[in-house]
Scaffold this active site. Structure first.
Site, PDB file in Angstrom:
ATOM      1  N   ALA A   1       0.800  -1.225   0.000  1.00 23.49           N
ATOM      2  CA  ALA A   1       0.000   0.000   0.000  1.00 23.49           C
ATOM      3  C   ALA A   1       0.832   1.274   0.000  1.00 23.49           C
ATOM      4  O   ALA A   1       0.290   2.352   0.166  1.00 23.49           O
ATOM      5  CB  ALA A   1      -0.925  -0.001   1.213  1.00 23.49           C
ATOM      6  N   ASN A   2       2.151   1.156  -0.203  1.00 22.02           N
ATOM      7  CA  ASN A   2       2.992   2.344  -0.166  1.00 22.02           C
ATOM      8  C   ASN A   2       3.117   3.044  -1.517  1.00 22.02           C
ATOM      9  O   ASN A   2       3.614   4.165  -1.594  1.00 22.02           O
ATOM     10  CB  ASN A   2       4.394   2.000   0.352  1.00 22.02           C
ATOM     11  CG  ASN A   2       5.089   0.976  -0.510  1.00 22.02           C
ATOM     12  OD1 ASN A   2       4.795  -0.215  -0.385  1.00 22.02           O
ATOM     13  ND2 ASN A   2       5.992   1.395  -1.392  1.00 22.02           N
TER      14      ASN A   2
ATOM     15  N   GLY B   1      -1.855  -0.029  -4.865  1.00 19.12           N
ATOM     16  CA  GLY B   1      -2.075  -0.277  -3.447  1.00 19.12           C
ATOM     17  C   GLY B   1      -2.283   1.009  -2.675  1.00 19.12           C
ATOM     18  O   GLY B   1      -3.172   1.099  -1.813  1.00 19.12           O
TER      19      GLY B   1
ATOM     20  N   TYR C   1       5.844 -14.191 -14.560  1.00 21.44           N
ATOM     21  CA  TYR C   1       4.817 -13.293 -14.038  1.00 21.44           C
ATOM     22  C   TYR C   1       3.424 -13.839 -14.345  1.00 21.44           C
ATOM     23  O   TYR C   1       2.553 -13.887 -13.461  1.00 21.44           O
ATOM     24  CB  TYR C   1       4.987 -11.903 -14.641  1.00 21.44           C
ATOM     25  CG  TYR C   1       3.979 -10.890 -14.149  1.00 21.44           C
ATOM     26  CD1 TYR C   1       4.022 -10.424 -12.835  1.00 21.44           C
ATOM     27  CD2 TYR C   1       2.994 -10.396 -14.995  1.00 21.44           C
ATOM     28  CE1 TYR C   1       3.109  -9.489 -12.381  1.00 21.44           C
ATOM     29  CE2 TYR C   1       2.077  -9.462 -14.548  1.00 21.44           C
ATOM     30  CZ  TYR C   1       2.138  -9.003 -13.248  1.00 21.44           C
ATOM     31  OH  TYR C   1       1.224  -8.073 -12.800  1.00 21.44           O
TER      32      TYR C   1
END
Length: 304
Positions: free
Chosen positions: A24-25, A29, A178
């Site tokens: 979330a930084n 997010g 990925y």
């Protein structure tokens, strides 16, 4: 709801809800955490770098001075860190209303996690799988709770899971690695939803993808500066890319097992709508095998 286009304005009041958002930084997010906090949720930013997390808190508070925010240190590439973060969260909260499995890595230098897994699969899938399992009792005991896992349309491309080398390096292609991790995200979500239904749980599991969003996930991709002028107009902003996650997390009409993505060309950009996923992601036997193998390699067993 706004006509035809679901936006942040459509998020219902989130007061009283506890939301955990991984990664979330920055990027999607951060925008997910910002929007949830702006609607009154108590948001826990689960981040690998606490200094960046603190900067994110300052950023969100600049828009929402009354926001309820906390930080938890979480390195999804390290299972011991996942266990520590889960224990920390469990100590702080007797209930969890929302878990957003958002953090991810893509075009990063080839390496393994500390536990020996391929970095993308270990971070994007196994770390979130373990975190969800360790927090699940807090979610299933909370009416209306949701687990939202962020996947990608890359789950369709060159994504094949080799169970003889589950979680380990499988070839040299970063794109294939990925895609494999993002396929696993969907297989996990669909199997989790099935098990929740069988258990009669009030919790539901959903998935989302942000389109091709303008975030830091491509920061290690050397060619990005050459293709940026071409793809720039096709990309979502981080805030728009987060809308699919936010719709899955908050739309009262959203249901377990649904997958939300962008409504534009090839789902690369646009507003969130229900989207489909590959036949492989819908393979019930493959869902069960990935679940079983994931429990085995993480040593995390789900209480359902």
């Amino acid at each position: 709801m706004t006509v035809n286009k679901w936006t942040e304005e459509d998020i219902p009041d989130q007061s009283g809800r506890v939301a955990i958002v991984t990664g979330a930084n920055s990027g999607n997010g951060l925008e997910t955490a910002r929007a949830l906090a702006g609607r009154g949720a108590h948001v826990v930013l689960a981040v690998r770098d606490l200094a960046k997390g603190e900067a994110a808190v300052v950023d969100i508070e600049a828009n929402h001075p009354a926001a309820h925010l906390e930080l938890v240190e979480l390195d999804l590439a390290l299972l011991n860190s996942v266990r520590s973060a889960a224990a920390d969260i469990r100590e702080r909260y007797g209930r969890i209303d929302l878990l957003v499995n958002n953090a991810g890595v893509f075009h990063t230098p080839r390496r393994q996690t500390t536990d020996g897994f391929e970095i993308r699969f270990g971070t994007n899938h196994l770390g979130h799988f373990a975190l969800t399992g360790l927090l699940l009792d807090r979610l299933v005991g909370t009416p209306g709770s949701r687990i939202v896992t962020v996947s990608s349309n890359a789950h369709r491309y060159r994504a094949r899971i080799d169970f003889d080398r589950f979680g380990l390096e499988q070839g040299r292609s970063q794109s294939a690695a990925y895609g494999r991790s993002k396929l696993a995200n969907l297989l996990f979500t669909y199997e989790l939803q099935r098990r929740l239904e069988v258990a009669g749980s009030p919790a539901v599991a959903l998935a989302a993808h942000p389109g091709w969003a303008e975030t830091e996930i491509l920061r290690h991709f050397r060619g990005i500066r050459f293709i940026e002028p071409l793809i720039g107009p096709l990309r979502n902003s981080a805030a728009t890319g987060a809308l699919a996650t936010l719709r899955a997390a908050t739309d009262p009409a959203a249901a377990g097992g649904e997958f939300y993505g962008s409504d534009g060309w090839f789902e690369m950009r646009g507003h969130p709508v229900l989207v489909g996923s590959s036949d492989r992601s819908r393979d019930a036997q493959l869902q069960w095998r990935v679940w079983d193998a994931s429990e085995d390699v993480t040593a995390v067993t789900f209480p359902i």
